[in-house]
Design a protein around this motif. Structure first.
Motif, PDB file in Angstrom:
ATOM      1  N   GLN A  41       0.861  -1.177   0.000  1.00 23.46           N
ATOM      2  CA  GLN A  41       0.000   0.000   0.000  1.00 23.46           C
ATOM      3  C   GLN A  41       0.900   1.230   0.000  1.00 23.46           C
ATOM      4  N   ASP A  42       0.359   2.355  -0.414  1.00 24.91           N
ATOM      5  CA  ASP A  42       1.173   3.572  -0.440  1.00 24.91           C
ATOM      6  C   ASP A  42       1.634   3.966   0.960  1.00 24.91           C
ATOM      7  N   PHE A  43       0.727   4.002   1.922  1.00 20.52           N
ATOM      8  CA  PHE A  43       1.039   4.385   3.304  1.00 20.52           C
ATOM      9  C   PHE A  43       0.207   3.540   4.263  1.00 20.52           C
ATOM     10  N   ALA A  44       0.659   3.497   5.500  1.00 18.55           N
ATOM     11  CA  ALA A  44      -0.161   2.929   6.578  1.00 18.55           C
ATOM     12  C   ALA A  44      -1.293   3.899   6.865  1.00 18.55           C
ATOM     13  N   GLU A  45      -2.409   3.377   7.288  1.00 22.65           N
ATOM     14  CA  GLU A  45      -3.542   4.235   7.615  1.00 22.65           C
ATOM     15  C   GLU A  45      -3.268   4.968   8.937  1.00 22.65           C
ATOM     16  N   PRO A  46      -3.883   6.128   9.123  1.00 26.37           N
ATOM     17  CA  PRO A  46      -3.629   6.943  10.327  1.00 26.37           C
ATOM     18  C   PRO A  46      -3.857   6.191  11.645  1.00 26.37           C
ATOM     19  N   GLU A  47      -4.839   5.297  11.679  1.00 25.59           N
ATOM     20  CA  GLU A  47      -5.109   4.552  12.908  1.00 25.59           C
ATOM     21  C   GLU A  47      -3.914   3.689  13.304  1.00 25.59           C
ATOM     22  N   LEU A  48      -3.309   3.031  12.330  1.00 27.33           N
ATOM     23  CA  LEU A  48      -2.146   2.185  12.605  1.00 27.33           C
ATOM     24  C   LEU A  48      -0.976   3.035  13.081  1.00 27.33           C
ATOM     25  N   LEU A  49      -0.769   4.166  12.448  1.00 30.48           N
ATOM     26  CA  LEU A  49       0.326   5.054  12.860  1.00 30.48           C
ATOM     27  C   LEU A  49       0.128   5.517  14.301  1.00 30.48           C
ATOM     28  N   ARG A  50      -1.102   5.878  14.648  1.00 33.83           N
ATOM     29  CA  ARG A  50      -1.393   6.302  16.032  1.00 33.83           C
ATOM     30  C   ARG A  50      -1.146   5.150  17.000  1.00 33.83           C
ATOM     31  N   GLU A  51      -1.611   3.967  16.627  1.00 33.54           N
ATOM     32  CA  GLU A  51      -1.446   2.773  17.472  1.00 33.54           C
ATOM     33  C   GLU A  51       0.033   2.477  17.730  1.00 33.54           C
ATOM     34  N   MET A  52       0.880   2.767  16.743  1.00 31.91           N
ATOM     35  CA  MET A  52       2.307   2.498  16.865  1.00 31.91           C
ATOM     36  C   MET A  52       3.094   3.725  17.335  1.00 31.91           C
ATOM     37  N   SER A  53       2.375   4.798  17.689  1.00 31.55           N
ATOM     38  CA  SER A  53       2.991   6.058  18.139  1.00 31.55           C
ATOM     39  C   SER A  53       3.975   6.617  17.106  1.00 31.55           C
TER      40      SER A  53
END
Length: 133
Positions: A41-53
């Motif tokens: 995918q082009d990028f991780a979705e914002p929820e995943l980024l938040r979950e991973m800090s």
């Protein structure tokens, strides 16, 4: 730097590169991966980024999603297959910034890193192994 693509490779092209890298891995590793699913995918979705800090989407090149082998039990039968997602634009940026390796080498590196999580290795474990090698 490998310029044979002319333009940035598509997600499908990067997925083929990842599949080729996977096919070249030693059988003693791949036979323990089961029905793992690979996606680009082009990028991780914002929820995943938040979950991973993670604040900057370009900082995440890949992610393993599943139950590491070290944590599996019979209670996990019937769960969805594990998944490794590679993030195209962060990988391309890192490739451009490094400039000293092929795109195939970088994709292989990210793929092996995420497979390491499948085997229960932490980021610190993998960095120590890389430093040792």
């Amino acid at each position: 730097m490998d310029r044979r693509f002319g333009t940035a490779p598509s997600a499908e092209e990067m997925e083929k590169i990842a599949e080729t890298a996977y096919a070249r891995l030693p059988a003693q590793f791949t036979e323990h991966l089961g029905d793992i699913v690979f996606q680009v995918q082009d990028f991780a979705e914002p929820e995943l980024l938040r979950e991973m800090s993670i604040e900057e989407p370009y900082e995440l090149t890949g992610v393993y999603e599943g139950i590491p082998m070290s944590e599996r039990s019979v209670e996990h039968s019937g769960t969805l297959p594990d998944r490794i997602r590679l993030f195209r634009l962060p990988i391309l940026l890192e490739w451009c910034e490094r400039g000293d390796e092929t795109l195939e080498h970088l994709i292989h590196h990210v793929l092996v890193h995420e497979i390491g999580h499948h085997f229960g290795l932490s980021d610190a474990d993998m960095h120590a192994l890389e430093d040792e090698a």
